[in-house]
Design an enzyme around this catalytic site. Structure first.
Site, mmCIF file in Angstrom:
data_model
loop_
_atom_site.group_PDB
_atom_site.id
_atom_site.type_symbol
_atom_site.label_atom_id
_atom_site.label_comp_id
_atom_site.label_asym_id
_atom_site.label_seq_id
_atom_site.Cartn_x
_atom_site.Cartn_y
_atom_site.Cartn_z
ATOM 1 N N ASP A 86 0.772 -1.227 -0.066
ATOM 2 C CA ASP A 86 -0.442 0.083 0.572
ATOM 3 C C ASP A 86 0.887 0.650 -0.313
ATOM 4 O O ASP A 86 1.440 1.430 1.142
ATOM 5 C CB ASP A 86 -1.227 -0.225 1.311
ATOM 6 N N HIS A 87 0.753 1.569 -1.069
ATOM 7 C CA HIS A 87 2.095 2.953 -1.441
ATOM 8 C C HIS A 87 1.739 4.148 -0.146
ATOM 9 O O HIS A 87 3.038 4.532 0.354
ATOM 10 C CB HIS A 87 2.481 3.388 -2.675
ATOM 11 N N HIS A 104 -5.711 3.112 1.403
ATOM 12 C CA HIS A 104 -4.820 4.446 1.730
ATOM 13 C C HIS A 104 -5.629 4.827 3.026
ATOM 14 O O HIS A 104 -4.521 4.889 3.812
ATOM 15 C CB HIS A 104 -4.629 5.436 0.382
#
Ligand code: NDP
Ligand code: BG6
Length: 507
Positions: free
Chosen positions: A182-183, A245
């Site tokens: 999950d950036h 996010h």
């Protein structure tokens, strides 16, 4: 500094957008920063036919995201020498044997000794197939070496498919080998939330229902679909941004202090937050979750199309490009504190921030000043852009009497000019190379987040909950304003005073 073993990074989806735009540039940054091990290679894998040389041209010498770094020809060439390419159709099981042999050849030539990361940057429908293919030829494990699998989002389409994907992956790899990326967790400012909370003694005593009135999280984007209509129209903002996010941000704000700063302790605490989310009923969803879709509009002189006019979007689509919701975390710390989160495309600006609204004083000593009777301290954690932390508090205006004014104590990351801030992918890929899963999502918490979101998806499928239109360039449907109850209370609009060039400006 942790040790980075010699290894091969095998990227499935090597001819795709993510690889060119994010992954290879991130590995290049690691190379330039001296973070790669002495013996290292990248092997790109996808169906397209490239020779090693043609692939190096594409992803290094002609890649604008690498060229703009202006690193110099020698560096580019040395980096490109570590890059290889193997054509493969993931659906053809025999081709995994060819891949295995190719990796052995590269391994021997580079003296790597068997440590491989497999990065899945393909359409999500192929994740199970690739895991099974790798396992079929024994690439999922090795006697004296490690094997890891990075999986890109979306991790499942709903609770059912996420569970199924988890169980299929776990049939081929064990949980310790799985890295669900999950950036947002790779962003420096997101990690700094953990430090802000647990390294400073001034915040933690206040971080609970006794002192916090409400928590607000906004992830606004000014862009539209950017040619991803095909994917986005079957996903929507809830799946694309909220389930992953935004909930990761919620978990970092709400979690209890972990016993240690290691992967298991932190992930255990985050999991408890997801387990404490108060489930919605259908009635709750109608009043507490607002969905919207952008309409065509003129923004700063430019005619922007509505969502339904975008390429790849089905006619009459009801996919949401905006979600705002209010929910509660039913535990000792947060009982009764509302959490408000919102995200959307084609909003006035790009800004992601967490806002902690503290409760007002019980006794208004300066209550003759009307503006102060509702005033309360606010802590704004700016994730992007203008990364930093802002504390709003009241000060006396110099002069007679006790006139007061709210002022900003504002820290900007870019003031630390000599500190290099790594990009999210750079940080996360290095963590995986070093076997550190702290900033990756664990399977059980992914499922818990889906469980909460799934109720909303199911209610929306029944089709009697409106999708509100909002003109591109505005802050979403006005109905979202009604979520925040209380006199003079509203969302924080970080850039109501949008500058002409569309830049963010602090109020
Ligand atoms: P693209 O469509 O650009 O790339 C997909 C890649 O998969 C191509 O390299 C394609 O190559 C390969 N591929 C497709 N089918 C097969 C097959 N049967 N066998 C082998 N390879 C195959 O997608 P993106 O790069 O945009 O996205 C990749 C993943 O990353 C997706 O899961 C996406 O959701 C996720 N993601 C992407 C982001 C982005 O900004 N692009 C952001 C966050 C997540 P070929 O046709 O040559 O086989
Ligand atoms: C991606 C979503 O995961 O995150 C995109 O798929 C979104 O739709 C992007 O634009 C936002 O990321 P960032 O880092 O620009 O906030």
């Amino acid at each position: 500094m942790k040790k980075t073993d010699d290894q091969i990074l095998v990227i499935f989806g090597a001819s795709g957008d993510l690889t060119e735009r994010k992954l290879i540039p991130a590995v290049f940054d690691l190379y330039c920063g001296g973070f790669l091990p002495e013996h290292f290679a990248v092997t790109g894998v996808s169906r397209s036919e490239y020779s090693d040389e043609a692939y190096r041209q594409k992803v290094v010498f002609e890649n604008e995201f690498i060229l703009k770094k202006e690193a110099g020809e020698d560096k580019l060439k040395a980096f490109a020498d570590a890059i290889f390419y193997q054509p493969l159709d993931t659906k053809n099981t025999d081709s995994y044997n060819t891949l295995k042999q190719r990796l052995q050849t590269i391994d021997e030539a580079k003296g790597i000794s068997g440590n491989y990361i497999f990065y899945l940057a393909t359409p999500p429908s192929l994740y199970e197939t690739i895991a099974e293919g790798l396992s079929h030829v024994g690439l999922n494990k090795a006697e004296n070496a490690w094997r890891r699998l990075i999986i890109e989002k979306p991790f499942g389409y709903d609770l059912e498919s996420a569970k199924q994907l988890n169980s299929k992956l776990l049939a081929c790899f064990n949980e310790e080998q799985l890295y669900r990326i999950d950036h947002y967790l790779g962003k420096e400012t997101v990690q700094n939330m953990f430090v802000t909370r647990f390294a400073n003694s001034i915040f933690e005593p206040l971080w609970n229902r006794n002192y916090i009135h409400r928590v607000e999280i906004t992830a606004a984007e000014s862009v539209g679909l950017e040619k991803r209509g095909g994917y986005y129209d079957s996903a929507g903002a809830l799946r694309d941004m909220v389930q992953n996010h935004l909930f990761q941000l919620v978990a970092l704000v709400a979690m209890e202090p972990p016993v240690k700063a290691d992967a298991e302790s932190i992930r255990n605490e985050k999991m408890k937050v997801f387990q404490s989310l108060r489930p919605y009923t259908k009635e709750d969803i109608i009043t507490n979750v607002i969905r919207g879709q952008y309409l065509g509009s003129k923004v700063r002189g430019e005619d922007l199309p509505g969502y339904r006019e975008e390429e790849g979007v089905k006619e009459g689509s009801k996919t949401e490009t905006y979600v705002a919701m209010k929910f509660f975390i039913d535990n000792w710390r947060w009982g009764g504190v509302p959490f408000y989160i919102r995200t959307g495309k084609r909003l006035p600006t790009r800004v992601t921030e967490v806002v902690i609204h503290f409760k007002p004083n019980h006794h208004h000593l300066f209550a003759h000043d009307k503006s102060l009777s509702n005033a309360h301290n606010t802590l704004v954690i700016r994730i992007q852009p203008n990364e930093g932390i802002l504390l709003k508090f009241d000060m006396k205006i110099p002069g007679a009497g006790f006139r007061t004014e709210t002022v900003n104590m504002d820290f900007h990351y870019d003031e630390l000019t000599d500190v290099y801030v790594p990009g999210a992918y750079e940080r996360l890929i290095l963590d995986c190379m070093q076997g550190d899963a702290t900033l990756y999502s664990r399977g059980d918490s992914t499922e818990s987040a889906w469980q909460f979101v799934d109720t909303i998806l199911k209610a929306w499928e029944e089709d009697d909950i409106p999708v509100y239109g909002y003109p591109a360039g505005t802050w979403g449907p006005e109905h979202a304003d009604n979520l925040i109850e209380g006199e003079n209370m509203t969302w924080r609009y970080p850039c109501k005073n949008l500058t002409d060039d569309g830049n963010y400006c602090e109020l």
